[in-house]
Design an enzyme around this catalytic site. Structure first.
Site, short mmCIF file in Angstrom:
data_model
loop_
_atom_site.label_atom_id
_atom_site.label_comp_id
_atom_site.label_asym_id
_atom_site.label_seq_id
_atom_site.Cartn_x
_atom_site.Cartn_y
_atom_site.Cartn_z
N GLU A 64 -9.55 1.15 1.16
CA GLU A 64 -10.76 0.39 0.85
C GLU A 64 -11.84 1.15 0.11
O GLU A 64 -12.68 0.57 -0.57
CB GLU A 64 -11.31 -0.22 2.15
CG GLU A 64 -10.45 -1.40 2.54
CD GLU A 64 -10.56 -1.80 3.99
OE1 GLU A 64 -11.10 -2.87 4.25
OE2 GLU A 64 -10.08 -1.05 4.87
N THR A 118 0.81 -1.22 0.00
CA THR A 118 0.00 0.00 0.00
C THR A 118 0.84 1.26 0.00
O THR A 118 0.41 2.30 -0.48
CB THR A 118 -0.88 0.01 1.25
OG1 THR A 118 -0.05 -0.29 2.38
CG2 THR A 118 -1.99 -1.01 1.15
N ARG A 160 -6.39 14.42 4.29
CA ARG A 160 -5.07 14.74 3.74
C ARG A 160 -4.54 13.55 2.94
O ARG A 160 -4.60 12.41 3.39
CB ARG A 160 -4.11 15.05 4.88
CG ARG A 160 -2.73 15.46 4.42
CD ARG A 160 -1.76 15.53 5.59
NE ARG A 160 -2.16 16.52 6.58
CZ ARG A 160 -1.98 17.83 6.45
NH1 ARG A 160 -1.39 18.31 5.40
NH2 ARG A 160 -2.37 18.65 7.40
N ILE A 161 -4.04 13.83 1.76
CA ILE A 161 -3.42 12.80 0.94
C ILE A 161 -1.92 12.89 1.15
O ILE A 161 -1.29 13.90 0.83
CB ILE A 161 -3.79 13.00 -0.54
CG1 ILE A 161 -5.32 12.89 -0.72
CG2 ILE A 161 -3.06 12.00 -1.43
CD1 ILE A 161 -5.96 11.62 -0.20
N ASN A 221 0.46 10.93 -0.10
CA ASN A 221 1.28 10.63 -1.28
C ASN A 221 0.35 10.34 -2.45
O ASN A 221 -0.39 9.36 -2.44
CB ASN A 221 2.17 9.41 -0.98
CG ASN A 221 3.10 9.08 -2.13
OD1 ASN A 221 2.70 9.08 -3.28
ND2 ASN A 221 4.34 8.78 -1.81
MO1 MOS Z 1 -8.78 -5.20 5.17
S1 MOS Z 1 -10.36 -6.35 4.56
O1 MOS Z 1 -9.50 -4.44 6.48
O2 MOS Z 1 -7.49 -6.21 5.40
#
Ligand code: MOS
Length: 693
Positions: free
Chosen positions: A654, A461, A577-578, A580
């Protein structure tokens, strides 16, 4: 507080390590004396093992051990109740398809695989309950995430009964498996009663806790490392049977043991998104004002454990509706226990709710965006609190502009590109801005190099990158001079990487530790220096905290074959806030691709008689590939949120996976005039109705 790196597309701190192969994943680690384990998994969904013949396997060259329920060490987990539901070869019962029933350990992976194939199992099979529909064992769970599972405000039945426009439909979503590219993998080694585990996990602390419970050793004796993950999406949030089995096997052969799941086994003991059946009833005025929504969810759980897909949670807060009922019920099925999968609840729930909103818009002859604006929630209608920030209006406007919404004709099946039917659809996206307790330390050496440490995980991520950015910014050192260490229980404790909360939780801790360090330097203290922050969760409080967005899709459908092509998807998101832009964009696009998969492709199928998964491979479990995705853009709406948490971050892991399936499904309806309420929208489902239309 200023964070000028914000808005910059800083390259991933771990990018070079990943592209050069220097980044090592759990399955990449080797140790001297390493032995290889392979799981044997059940071929029935319910019953018992009558016999398990392993002599041939034991005699195979290179085989060190074959563990089955007949000879596996007995374990008596203590403390951690979830440890009891693992499949640790303790008895002859089979509770689900592909349940672990044995482990073969050998000198090489090849020997282990060959020997595993020689183990002969016979079963006493019982008739399994293979679907929600056929399950008579149903009940209402008491709570979800500590809140009541069933909530009513106002009087939804009465409001519905007296509403001029009444809409009632059932939507359903299939079982989906996470299928990260990297399979689950565990390497366990013992030194006396000390255990070291390299595990592909979203939560090193949870793995430590679970193994401590299973093996009755103090958590301090266990070190768990998870420096890199090739995706997780929720399935690596659980601590599943194979992790403990790898440790059990390592102890049995007194050598380090590596156990990697096969792709087929990824459809077995490591969780999935459960099937849902969702009833939605909306009562509205002719002016589009919604008087009532009832959202009743039935999802599956296993016969031995409980998991609730919280599909109706978002329905409580998404629109300013005075009368609302949300309920969650469970049906027990002879399958493994489901688990969290990217935007658990919100992904499946927004498909149903936002499809129903679309149906209401057609019923009223109203633009779908206009319908949503008429019911815009200025404050959280459930808790009656103000939102810490909310820029959903701006998301609708930006998304509509980018997809050229004004080109859309109101009537379904009224736009064409040659012989292809063209459709445009939209939906609202939403996900809570969670924050949980997290610790981090930041140190600075005399050469001006900073080191950030936190026992969090980077699923891919961008956690390494944002931690480095925050420390660099606060300390005023160059980004390249910051080293980040993650994924190790020896580091300051951090939570599971899940719930879209890592940037907010760990980021806040890094920010606080770096700020303390900076303050010490300003007081005249000299490097080397190290500071640590232990930040508490901030559930509750004065504000309701959620990220919002708008999803738009443009599709083309072949009227003769039912083939759907998503030509364009636009998402516009306001998520605080973003930190990156690059990693944020990747997260959002990934979530939107999930939405395409959910709408059109993904479905784990089961044999209705045996309960076995019939498409346990990436050849038959369809995921969107590049050709399925078309052009896709994720746009950010600027949002300054002084209330949500110290760094103003809401998280983006998500939200991209919410609303996206509905946007595609709504576009398919607009193109064809055919409403498919049961995902995925396959050629067959579409074509049978399309040709009548
Ligand atoms: Mo995520 S489904 O909260 O790993």
């Amino acid at each position: 507080m200023t964070l000028p790196l914000v808005g910059e597309g800083v390259d991933r701190a771990d990018g070079p390590a990943k592209v050069t192969g220097a980044a090592r994943y759990a399955g990449d680690f080797a140790q001297s004396g390493l032995a290889h384990a392979v799981m044997i998994t059940s071929t029935i969904a319910r019953g018992r093992i009558r016999s398990i013949e392993s002599e041939h396997a034991r005699r195979e060259k290179g085989v060190l051990a074959v563990l089955t329920h007949e000879n596996a060490p007995r374990v008596h987990p203590e403390g951690d109740v979830d440890a009891f539901v693992l499949s640790l070869l303790q008895d002859d019962t089979v509770r689900y398809d592909r349940e672990p029933i044995g482990v073969v350990v050998a000198e090489s992976l090849e020997s282990a695989l060959r020997a595993a194939a020689l183990v002969d199992v016979s079963y006493e099979e019982q008739r399994p309950v293979t679907s929600i529909e056929s399950s008579t064992d149903r009940y209402s769970p008491e709570e979800i995430f500590g809140d009541p599972a069933n909530v009513t405000r106002g009087d939804p039945e009465r409001a519905f009964a007296s509403a001029p426009v009444q809409l009632k439909h059932t939507y359903s979503t299939p079982v989906e498996h996470h299928n990260p590219m990297e399979p689950h993998a565990t390497l366990a080694s013992w030194e006396g009663d000390r255990l070291t585990v390299h595990d592909a996990t979203q939560g090193v602390t949870n793995v430590r806790k679970r193994l401590a419970a299973v093996f009755h050793i103090p958590p301090e004796n266990i070190r768990v490392l998870s420096p890199f993950l090739g995706g997780g999406f929720g399935c690596k949030g659980g601590v599943w049977s194979h992790v403990a089995l790898a440790a059990m096997a390592a102890r049995a052969v007194d050598r380090p043991v590596k156990l990697v799941l096969t792709r087929e086994q990824m459809f077995g003991s490591v969780g999935f998104r459960p099937r849902t059946i969702q009833d939605i009833a909306i009562g509205a005025g002719r002016d589009g004002r919604i008087a009532s929504i009832a959202h009743d969810v039935l999802s599956q759980t296993s016969v031995f454990d409980e998991f609730v897909e919280s599909s109706a949670l978002a329905t409580k807060i998404l629109y300013a509706v005075p009368n609302v009922r949300t309920t969650h019920a469970l049906a027990r099925v002879n399958a493994a226990t489901p688990t969290y999968m990217r935007a658990p609840g919100e992904a499946s729930g927004t498909f149903a709710l936002e499809s129903a909103m679309d149906e209401l818009a057609y019923e009223l002859g109203m633009d779908p965006i206009e319908l949503r604006l008429r019911n815009y929630a200025e404050i959280d209608p459930d808790e009656g609190k103000p939102f810490s920030s909310k820029h959903l209006r701006e998301c609708y406007a930006l998304g509509a502009e980018q997809i050229a919404w004004k080109e859309r004709s109101a009537e379904p099946r009224s736009m064409r590109n040659g012989r292809l039917l063209v459709g445009m659809g939209m939906a609202t996206a939403t996900y809570p801005a969670n924050r949980v307790s997290a610790s981090a330390s930041v140190s600075l050496d005399a050469d001006g190099r900073a080191i950030v440490k936190s026992g969090t995980q980077d699923l891919g991520t961008g956690s390494y990158t944002i931690c480095a950015q925050i420390a660099a910014q606060v300390l005023g050192v160059p980004f390249e001079r910051v080293t980040v260490e993650l994924g190790d229980t020896d580091l300051p404790t951090a939570p599971l990487s899940a719930g879209s909360w890592t940037a907010a939780s760990v980021g806040s801790a890094v920010h606080e530790a770096a700020s303390k360090l900076r303050a010490a330097l300003e007081e005249g203290k000299k490097a080397p220096l190290e500071m640590r922050a232990d930040c508490k969760a901030d559930w509750g409080g004065k504000y309701s905290k959620h990220a919002f967005g708008a999803q738009f899709a443009r599709v083309e459908v072949d009227p003769d074959t039912g083939e759907v092509r998503v030509r364009k998807m636009i998402g516009a998101f306001a998520a605080g806030r973003i930190l990156n832009r690059k990693t944020t964009r990747s997260q959002l696009l990934g979530g939107m691709v999930f939405g395409i998969g959910m709408a059109l492709h993904e479905e784990t199928r089961h044999d209705a008689r045996t309960g076995r998964v019939t498409n346990a491979s990436l050849g038959e479990y369809l995921l969107p590939v590049h050709a399925d995705v078309g052009s896709m853009e994720a746009h950010i709406v600027q949002e300054d949120d002084p209330h949500v948490n110290p760094i103003g971050v809401k998280g983006v892991g998500e939200i991209g996976a919410t609303g996206s399936a509905a946007a595609v499904a709504n576009a398919v309806y607009h193109a064809t005039g055919v409403r498919v309420r049961d995902l995925p929208i396959t050629l067959g489902k579409l074509l049978s109705t399309l040709q009548e239309a």
